[in-house]
Design an enzyme around this catalytic site. Structure first.
Site, PDB file in Angstrom:
ATOM      1  N   ASP A   1       0.816  -1.228   0.000  1.00 17.25           N
ATOM      2  CA  ASP A   1       0.000   0.000   0.000  1.00 17.25           C
ATOM      3  C   ASP A   1       0.848   1.276   0.000  1.00 17.25           C
ATOM      4  O   ASP A   1       0.588   2.194   0.785  1.00 17.25           O
ATOM      5  CB  ASP A   1      -0.936   0.032   1.213  1.00 17.25           C
ATOM      6  CG  ASP A   1      -1.643  -1.272   1.475  1.00 17.25           C
ATOM      7  OD1 ASP A   1      -1.963  -1.975   0.505  1.00 17.25           O
ATOM      8  OD2 ASP A   1      -1.882  -1.604   2.653  1.00 17.25           O
TER       9      ASP A   1
ATOM     10  N   GLU B   1     -11.108  -0.662  -3.430  1.00 18.90           N
ATOM     11  CA  GLU B   1     -10.387   0.073  -2.381  1.00 18.90           C
ATOM     12  C   GLU B   1      -9.219   0.826  -3.009  1.00 18.90           C
ATOM     13  O   GLU B   1      -9.071   0.878  -4.225  1.00 18.90           O
ATOM     14  CB  GLU B   1      -9.860  -0.904  -1.325  1.00 18.90           C
ATOM     15  CG  GLU B   1      -8.901  -1.955  -1.889  1.00 18.90           C
ATOM     16  CD  GLU B   1      -8.634  -3.107  -0.941  1.00 18.90           C
ATOM     17  OE1 GLU B   1      -9.368  -3.261   0.053  1.00 18.90           O
ATOM     18  OE2 GLU B   1      -7.668  -3.861  -1.196  1.00 18.90           O
TER      19      GLU B   1
END
Length: 326
Positions: free
Chosen positions: A38, A208
């Site tokens: 991420d 997401e």
């Protein structure tokens, strides 16, 4: 046998030389050691910075590290720039940091605790520091977003600065994405003209990991699709005329290559304005590795066609060439 040994010695030396040359001239992928995912990338003070999730079991995700580089090749690790000792309400699953500089302060937004309902403590927090390497301290003493608005889990936040200087929080898991207008000191939100705080801008197939940037007056909205532990985790995008869209999905531009790696997703973008180069920073999973948390941070160059569409990114083992900012 003598000649075989000499041949092997020569091959070994040549291999070492090739590796050395690659290290000097190209980043290689992954760009630094360790399980990290991420990644959010930024440029501060003529350095590239990456702020990733420490990829481990939830109970072990209690801190964040950062990495800095002058050339995209050599990366310096800055350990524990933020941890749960500084964030009293956080106790696990410290995820997906997003950083922004404002008024000579550095604001690090993060998710924590992986809340599953409005009755739990956690959500999106904010930490602040005078330096990009921290240490960071809690800005609010509580989460900035701690409820499910429009069905969006409060995780995977990205801070977007618009052309007029307004900052927006774009976030959301569970297949819903919201945008909200941040106030000047990042302690809360300003309502839109219709009185709404959280507007939903969810495009088709969104899961997401939202990200946004402006190019040639257009708003590029990017996100991750698929399951984060699976091989088909990937990145798609849309183009709009404002940060509110509407955003119609264009195509998928980052995905697995079964000969290189799987699960390529949850990204950010570095824009080198000096030479108009775009780099996509993302995580992926080594071939044959089935541990959900075994993710590594990688970089590859991103290109556009004449109409401004993002071309499919080729994920590589070589990464990118050295690129100075000065």
């Amino acid at each position: 046998m003598k000649y075989l040994c000499l041949s092997l010695l020569f091959f070994s030396g040549a291999f070492s030389f090739a590796q050395s040359s690659k290290t000097i001239n190209q980043s290689g992928n992954p760009i630094f050691k360790g399980w990290y995912a991420d990644p959010d990338a930024a440029i501060f003070k003529n350095k590239y910075w990456i702020y990733p999730t420490y990829s481990a079991k939830y109970r072990e995700q209690v801190f964040l590290d950062a990495f800095s580089s002058e050339d995209l090749i050599k990366w310096q690790k800055h350990e524990h720039i933020l941890d749960t000792a500084a964030i009293k309400w956080a106790n696990k699953a410290m995820w997906a940091p997003a950083i922004v500089e404002k008024d000579k302060k550095y604001y690090l937004f993060f998710g924590a605790n992986d809340i599953q309902s409005d009755n739990e403590v956690g959500g999106i927090g904010v930490a602040v520091s005078d330096k990009p390497e921290g240490p960071f301290k809690d800005h609010l003493g509580k989460p900035l977003v701690d409820k499910f608005y429009n069905g969006a889990q409060p995780i995977d936040q990205f801070v977007f600065k618009d052309k007029d200087g307004q900052y927006y929080l774009i976030y959301g898991g569970w297949r819903h994405c919201n945008i909200a207008k941040l106030n000047k000191d990042f302690t809360g939100f300003l309502p839109f003209d219709d009185g709404i705080i959280f507007k939903e801008i969810t495009p088709e197939k969104y899961v997401e990991g939202p990200y946004m940037f402006i190019r040639n007056g257009k708003y590029y909205f990017m996100w991750s699709e698929g399951g984060w532990t699976g091989p088909d985790y990937s990145v798609a995008y849309a183009i709009g005329d404002s940060p509110f869209g509407p955003f119609k999905r264009v195509d998928k531009i980052l995905k697995q290559d079964p000969s290189i790696a799987t699960g390529a997703g949850h990204h950010s973008v570095i824009i080198n304005k000096k030479n108009d180069k775009y780099y996509i920073i993302y995580h992926r999973r080594p071939l044959g590795d089935t541990d959900g948390n075994h993710r590594v941070t990688c970089i590859d160059e991103m290109h556009f066609d004449a109409e401004g569409n993002i071309l499919p990114v080729k994920i590589t083992n070589e990464g990118v060439k050295a690129q100075q900012l000065k």
